[in-house]
Design a protein around this motif. Sequence first.
Motif, mmCIF file in Angstrom:
data_model
loop_
_atom_site.group_PDB
_atom_site.id
_atom_site.type_symbol
_atom_site.label_atom_id
_atom_site.label_comp_id
_atom_site.label_asym_id
_atom_site.label_seq_id
_atom_site.Cartn_x
_atom_site.Cartn_y
_atom_site.Cartn_z
ATOM 1 N N PRO A 7 52.530 -2.702 -10.521
ATOM 2 C CA PRO A 7 52.136 -1.380 -10.566
ATOM 3 C C PRO A 7 51.683 -0.767 -11.585
ATOM 4 C CG PRO A 7 53.785 -3.174 -9.055
ATOM 5 C CD PRO A 7 53.687 -3.439 -10.074
ATOM 6 N N ALA A 8 52.615 -1.213 -12.603
ATOM 7 C CA ALA A 8 52.462 -0.646 -13.331
ATOM 8 C C ALA A 8 51.090 -0.540 -14.167
ATOM 9 C CB ALA A 8 53.764 -0.907 -14.802
ATOM 10 N N ARG A 14 45.327 4.517 -17.173
ATOM 11 C CA ARG A 14 44.657 5.547 -18.011
ATOM 12 C C ARG A 14 45.918 6.552 -19.336
ATOM 13 N NH1 ARG A 14 46.572 6.091 -12.646
ATOM 14 N NH2 ARG A 14 48.433 7.324 -12.968
ATOM 15 N N PRO A 16 49.700 6.487 -19.972
ATOM 16 C CA PRO A 16 50.569 7.160 -19.052
ATOM 17 C C PRO A 16 50.689 8.577 -19.552
ATOM 18 C CG PRO A 16 52.163 5.262 -20.864
ATOM 19 C CD PRO A 16 50.405 5.604 -21.040
ATOM 20 N N SER B 253 57.569 10.249 -22.002
ATOM 21 C CA SER B 253 58.207 8.955 -21.093
ATOM 22 C C SER B 253 56.975 8.130 -19.894
ATOM 23 C CB SER B 253 57.749 10.437 -19.860
ATOM 24 O OG SER B 253 56.878 11.444 -19.537
ATOM 25 N N GLU B 254 57.218 7.266 -20.128
ATOM 26 C CA GLU B 254 55.941 6.453 -18.990
ATOM 27 C C GLU B 254 56.831 6.274 -18.248
ATOM 28 O OE1 GLU B 254 56.334 2.063 -20.794
ATOM 29 O OE2 GLU B 254 57.377 3.650 -22.768
ATOM 30 N N ALA B 255 55.831 5.549 -17.479
ATOM 31 C CA ALA B 255 56.163 5.668 -16.178
ATOM 32 C C ALA B 255 57.262 3.859 -15.730
ATOM 33 C CB ALA B 255 54.862 5.703 -14.603
ATOM 34 N N THR B 257 56.979 2.609 -12.646
ATOM 35 C CA THR B 257 56.072 2.468 -11.371
ATOM 36 C C THR B 257 55.165 2.340 -11.346
ATOM 37 O OG1 THR B 257 56.356 4.354 -10.286
ATOM 38 C CG2 THR B 257 59.157 2.142 -10.170
ATOM 39 N N GLY B 258 53.892 3.062 -9.996
ATOM 40 C CA GLY B 258 52.489 2.924 -10.174
ATOM 41 C C GLY B 258 52.353 3.774 -10.318
ATOM 42 N N ASN B 259 53.001 4.464 -9.408
ATOM 43 C CA ASN B 259 53.018 6.093 -10.005
ATOM 44 C C ASN B 259 52.448 6.703 -11.520
ATOM 45 O OD1 ASN B 259 52.732 5.700 -7.097
ATOM 46 N ND2 ASN B 259 53.622 7.948 -6.697
ATOM 47 N N ALA B 260 52.081 7.784 -11.221
ATOM 48 C CA ALA B 260 52.453 8.592 -12.641
ATOM 49 C C ALA B 260 53.332 9.005 -13.117
ATOM 50 C CB ALA B 260 51.094 9.215 -13.104
ATOM 51 N N PRO B 261 54.146 9.208 -14.136
ATOM 52 C CA PRO B 261 55.264 10.373 -14.188
ATOM 53 C C PRO B 261 54.970 10.643 -14.446
ATOM 54 C CG PRO B 261 54.721 9.036 -16.451
ATOM 55 C CD PRO B 261 53.856 8.563 -15.111
#
Lengths: 426, 426
Positions: A7-8, A14, A16, B253-255, B257-261
């Motif tokens: 998922p990452a 785009r 992070p 920061s970075e995510a 998971t699949g969702n953006a941070p």
Amino acid sequence: MTHESDPAEAVAERGPIGQVATPATDGTFLDVEIDERDAVGYVAVGGGLDADLRYLTRFRGPEDRYAYVHTGGERVLCPPADCVARARRQFDGRIATARPADHPGERAAAVLDSAREADPASDDRAPTVLVPPTIPHDAAIYLERAGYELRSTTAVGEARTTKTDAEIEAIQSVQRAAERGVRRGERILAAAESGAADELLWKGRPLTAERLRREVNAELARGGVSDAGNTSVAVGSTVVTGATGVAGSSDVSEAITGNAPRADGVAHRDESVVVDVAPRGPSGYHGRLSRTFVVDSDGGWERRAYVASEAALDAALGEIEPGAAVADVGREATAELAAFGFGPTSGGNTDSDSDPTEIVHGVGLSRRERPRAQSGATLESGGILAVSPSVTDGDHGQVRLSELIVVTDEGYERIGGGERAFTPRE
Amino acid sequence: MTHESDPAEAVAERGPIGQVATPATDGTFLDVEIDERDAVGYVAVGGGLDADLRYLTRFRGPEDRYAYVHTGGERVLCPPADCVARARRQFDGRIATARPADHPGERAAAVLDSAREADPASDDRAPTVLVPPTIPHDAAIYLERAGYELRSTTAVGEARTTKTDAEIEAIQSVQRAAERGVRRGERILAAAESGAADELLWKGRPLTAERLRREVNAELARGGVSDAGNTSVAVGSTVVTGATGVAGSSDVSEAITGNAPRADGVAHRDESVVVDVAPRGPSGYHGRLSRTFVVDSDGGWERRAYVASEAALDAALGEIEPGAAVADVGREATAELAAFGFGPTSGGNTDSDSDPTEIVHGVGLSRRERPRAQSGATLESGGILAVSPSVTDGDHGQVRLSELIVVTDEGYERIGGGERAFTPRE
């Protein structure tokens, strides 16, 4: 196991959000080197702490080893199997995945093989591959068994010598945190009071070198950088570092001179206190700053050594311009110290050995890197140097002053404010 | 230039006062390995960060490379020319000095040559020298050109797997500082207040992951250890680490998971906050601790994930005993998570890749070291392991709980108190 569906990955597409632009190289200089040496590619293999690999990939690898391959104008990273998603986020070239057990040298050979198969111009002669001289022997053997002839190159270390604007900004950012850390030490010394037998007290307790070192490191941490085990604090002839190879929460000290260190490591009035930091920022780049303070000086050896060190620092800085030999800059500092009647000591953080040439060295992804005096290097615009003359005396202790500068076409510019004070200021 | 007259030598004779005993190996296992493999010696070459060299020599080297030679029962260090005095203070074997320009591989070959000349039993056959598989290629070539046949050995890495009492004490000491660091994070969370849109405020300002990370690192520094760039703080689906390869003082920061941070990285009530540290002490040894806290939980996903992670951690710990396969310990955690309906995520600090086997790995001079699951390793008494099951969800974030343990004849003992709290305590 594949990571294609991680998922990452969606985020990597785009970029992070919230991630600041990173100093990056496209490795064009490697294309030139590969072409000039009639080679088919370049291979490096190492772990997460390898500065050349960090420079080429911006991949903060784990402690496991990984490979970088530069061939046919393409940049390929072979990360450990459990770091593929992270590699995709941090590296802007191609990622070659593999089975967990595959050796990075084997994977690098496979990447080279594929590039040659795709190139109709490749012939049957044993193809040359450029590698760092320090490539792990097992990786080198994998490449040789795959039919490649290895030739060493120092092109990456040389490219790292000249910093880009983004790299200079990264170092400036770390240096700001370094200044705050040293300033914290200065303020504690300014607030310290003289107790019995001239011992300094802070917050009612004896101020030891180790207490001061920890407070400085805490301030570095608050500034977002790691002390990286490089902070040393010397009080008189006793120095404590994060690197003395000793475990435990008790104070750790060793002598910097012929005299034994005081077991308690407590600072005294009228005694030189050296605060020397070389923190590492999240970018991987280092800063470097050392300052010496004397609380309530009587103006003896400490004052004379300080004046001499300031003069030596300024004399060395005055030599800095493109084309100047690194060793000559160090010699200028040594000569100035000698004119004041002082012998030189090393510019190192944790070392009492005498090596006057190391008064000057490059700073970047490594704490010490090119340009270095031993190799007869000369300065180039864009180089970042630490200049750190110091004086050591068996009875009195040490004085060290350092400056971090960037070489410019006109001479140099300081990184950071360059403020100095003999008497610590509140 | 000679260092024989260095004033620090006088100190080396009696050992620096105030220096605590260091974990040390006499390298006897190398004598056994050399004998069994019919070799004349062992050579390692590396820099100051090489864990095997640190283990063998206790020499905190500089970034320049140095060599260690074990031959004829003698332990010989070939330090960089400007570090001879320090080498004498830190290394208890023989120091071979040299000209600054001499290559460490060349110097190692010279030490082997001398030992052979002194040994009447040596014959004319090409003598075998044991080396780590990762010895730098240039050093290997020097040895080969000097007539030695290289054979690789992993004996040092294997010896490092089983810790001595002194090494366990060194790690306990670092782990105490790790606990204080995580506890600092817990206390800040306990003191935080909910503001607009459920954002947590601390000292009147939004509590970001980066603010929390810096405060934890400052507490590690006050405890005398370095965060070593290993501290990560995750709030919901946003993680900040000291290792994301990003420069600058702004939040990074970075995510995970699949969702953006979230770009701001601000922590919220009813959201999991993971504090994960792996500091390095002045001894070079690491600790490891991760805890997850939820402020003002509504008892949803976070609570379920926490309960599952606790069960997984306890299930994994229950498997630990001499002879157990490392991979099986990790699989036990994975199975327990699955029983609660959760898939596994990696035990790594800064990685969102899935590698359930790395829920368990050794900890020592390297942050991750043997025993590791990939190599099919089994546990032995005296091994030190981090066990770190975690759960990651694209919408909610992450829960991770880790424990550091030493394998004993009876099973295991915790290193540190092992306290856990879902709701942060003051």
